[in-house]
Design an enzyme around this catalytic site. Structure first.
Site, mmCIF file in Angstrom:
data_model
loop_
_atom_site.group_PDB
_atom_site.id
_atom_site.type_symbol
_atom_site.label_atom_id
_atom_site.label_comp_id
_atom_site.label_asym_id
_atom_site.label_seq_id
_atom_site.Cartn_x
_atom_site.Cartn_y
_atom_site.Cartn_z
ATOM 1 N N SER A 164 39.969 47.979 44.157
ATOM 2 C CA SER A 164 40.360 46.942 43.209
ATOM 3 C C SER A 164 40.090 45.615 43.898
ATOM 4 O O SER A 164 40.633 45.350 44.984
ATOM 5 C CB SER A 164 41.850 47.095 42.865
ATOM 6 O OG SER A 164 42.185 46.200 41.831
ATOM 7 N N GLU A 165 39.248 44.771 43.301
ATOM 8 C CA GLU A 165 38.687 43.639 44.054
ATOM 9 C C GLU A 165 39.700 42.563 44.428
ATOM 10 O O GLU A 165 39.394 41.671 45.202
ATOM 11 C CB GLU A 165 37.479 43.043 43.327
ATOM 12 C CG GLU A 165 37.755 42.391 41.981
ATOM 13 C CD GLU A 165 37.530 43.356 40.819
ATOM 14 O OE1 GLU A 165 37.656 44.588 41.013
ATOM 15 O OE2 GLU A 165 37.256 42.870 39.706
ATOM 16 N N ASN A 166 40.910 42.650 43.887
ATOM 17 C CA ASN A 166 41.935 41.707 44.323
ATOM 18 C C ASN A 166 42.538 42.096 45.680
ATOM 19 O O ASN A 166 43.409 41.405 46.185
ATOM 20 C CB ASN A 166 43.040 41.583 43.267
ATOM 21 C CG ASN A 166 43.664 42.913 42.913
ATOM 22 O OD1 ASN A 166 42.988 43.912 42.746
ATOM 23 N ND2 ASN A 166 44.981 42.929 42.827
ATOM 24 N N SER A 209 37.550 41.769 50.638
ATOM 25 C CA SER A 209 37.237 42.620 49.505
ATOM 26 C C SER A 209 35.800 42.410 49.039
ATOM 27 O O SER A 209 35.064 43.367 48.785
ATOM 28 C CB SER A 209 38.202 42.317 48.356
ATOM 29 O OG SER A 209 37.916 43.114 47.242
#
Lengths: 220, 232
Positions: free
Chosen positions: A46-48, A88
């Site tokens: 999850s890119e966060n 990320s």
């Protein structure tokens, strides 16, 4: 019979491999997580800033500091890790993520994608989409073959502002599966939904496309 | 030791705000935003801000508060879909917006904080984002040059701090906060808990105190944008 969202994402899940690091876009692609085969380990990124995303929390587990890129509350699977946004996107841009599955508004015959902006109408920003299509090793689009008005979405050249150039490897729609032929720079239809004909696909696709000699029926 | 601990968000910001400054703000959606510092920034009455932040909060929380009061002149963000007032002001031409890909935005702040004035990335090549920017071929692939960001003021949310400014973030509330902390000429952090010096495990510190100028302990509301649950 065209596939429903469940069928499309079940077919997409067949592209997963054991040990893959995968980023799933918001919307339909998130459903792919429901179809990970038994016994296979897939790490959802999850890119966060979360690697090893798990299911939604129970009511008691809800934590405001634990969300996914869609801002939904989530959990982590055993072995999950947290990191900053720079780290990320280092993973993403650096080609460490094996697979991204995203939605799209338009795809060009050469594999360009537009999915972030409709000038004058929807201008919300690209989020991480441009980084994902540029950096992830393999990019698959899951979408309806045509838009709500029935117009083809797989077209000669994108009319909307691009998200990325020549970056789509595979398209899975309600009608068929297409794979990019890197040498000829065109998509090739390799599988077709049950009771959908080659002519129907040709009719609903304005892009120049290729057809495999033997079209398999999508087993979804 | 220099005392970095202030007793309230407003006193921590008092002599650092000025009309027209660039403010970098941590957070992803409403997760890990320095919510009390943002509210204090609004109350300071400062105007014409350039805000660098992944998102713009929602209408009535986070940076959305400063949009309502028209204190922001320009936003540098990757995604603002959760904020209707933002969209209205932008569409009406009342607010200047620079959209950056999320990873480019994170790297611009990281680079700025690390003394790197520019870098090359393949993100955005051939799109609106690359228009007017220098491109270069490296090993047969085209890259676009993006600039590092230094902010006049950085607002950060951390979980724990010690009085020297060492920070620990919690779960996905880390997000942009470490880069925001590093890119600020002045960095102010709001934390949930202040511990004694020596109490944080040196191996577990996410942002070393060298990046932090001021600390304030606050009680966070920590609003949730999308509460999604599964049955027990």
């Amino acid at each position: 019979m065209p596939l429903d969202r469940n069928g499309i994402t079940r077919r997409a899940a067949r592209e997963l491999q054991d040990g893959f690091y995968v980023n799933l876009g918001i919307g339909m692609p998130t459903l792919v997580a429901n179809h990970v085969p038994e016994g296979m380990t897939v790490w959802l990124q999850s890119e966060n800033g979360l690697l090893g995303m798990g299911p939604f929390p129970t009511d008691a587990e809800v934590d405001a500091d634990m969300i996914n890129a869609g801002k939904q509350t989530v959990t982590g699977v055993p072995g999950h890790s947290f990191f900053s946004s720079a780290e990320s996107f280092g993973m993403i841009r650096g080609g460490h993520v094996d697979l991204a599955i995203l939605g799209a508004m338009e795809i060009s015959q050469g594999g360009d994608i537009a999915n972030w902006m409709i000038p004058g109408k929807m201008v919300k920003g690209m989020g991480g989409a441009m980084d994902l299509v540029a950096g992830v090793r393999r990019v698959i689009v899951t979408m309806e073959h045509c838009n709500k008005r029935g117009d083809p979405k797989i077209i000669p050249a994108c009319t909307l502002p691009l998200t990325g150039l020549e970056c789509i490897d595979m398209i899975i729609t309600d009608l068929c599966v297409m794979e990019m032929d890197r040498d000829r720079r065109r998509f090739r239809v390799i599988e077709i939904a049950p009771n959908v004909t080659r002519d129907e696909i040709a009719e609903r696709t304005t892009a120049e496309i290729l057809f495999a000699d033997k079209l398999r029926t999508i087993d979804a | 030791m220099v005392d970095k601990v202030f007793d309230s968000p407003s006193t921590a910001l008092a002599d650092l705000v000025e009309d027209g400054i660039t403010v970098a703000v941590g957070g992803f959606g409403l997760c890990g935003i320095p919510e009390q510092l943002i509210t204090a920034l609004r109350d300071s009455g400062v105007r014409d801000l350039v805000a660098v932040s992944n998102n713009a909060g929602v209408d009535d929380w986070g940076l959305g508060l400063l949009l309502q009061t028209r204190q922001i002149r320009k936003m540098v963000s990757s995604y603002v879909g959760e904020n209707a007032e933002f969209e209205r002001q932008f569409m009406a031409g009342e607010l200047e917006v620079e959209f950056n890909p999320q990873g480019t935005l994170a790297e611009r702040m990281r680079a700025g904080g690390a003394g790197i004035p520019a870098f090359f990335t393949k993100t955005g090549v051939g799109t609106l984002v690359a228009e007017g920017k220098e491109t270069r071929d490296f090993d047969g692939e085209i890259y676009v040059m993006e600039r590092g960001i230094r902010a006049d003021l950085a607002l950060v949310k951390a979980w724990k701090a010690d009085p020297s400014g060492n920070l620990v973030f919690r779960r996905t509330a880390r997000n942009f906060n470490p880069m925001v902390a590093a890119c600020g000429k002045h960095t102010v952090v709001e934390v949930e808990e202040l511990v004694d010096i020596g109490q944080l495990d040196p191996d577990g510190i996410h942002t070393p105190g060298i990046y932090v100028d001021r600390i304030v302990v606050t009680t966070s509301e920590k609003r949730i944008e999308q509460r999604t649950v599964r049955p027990d």
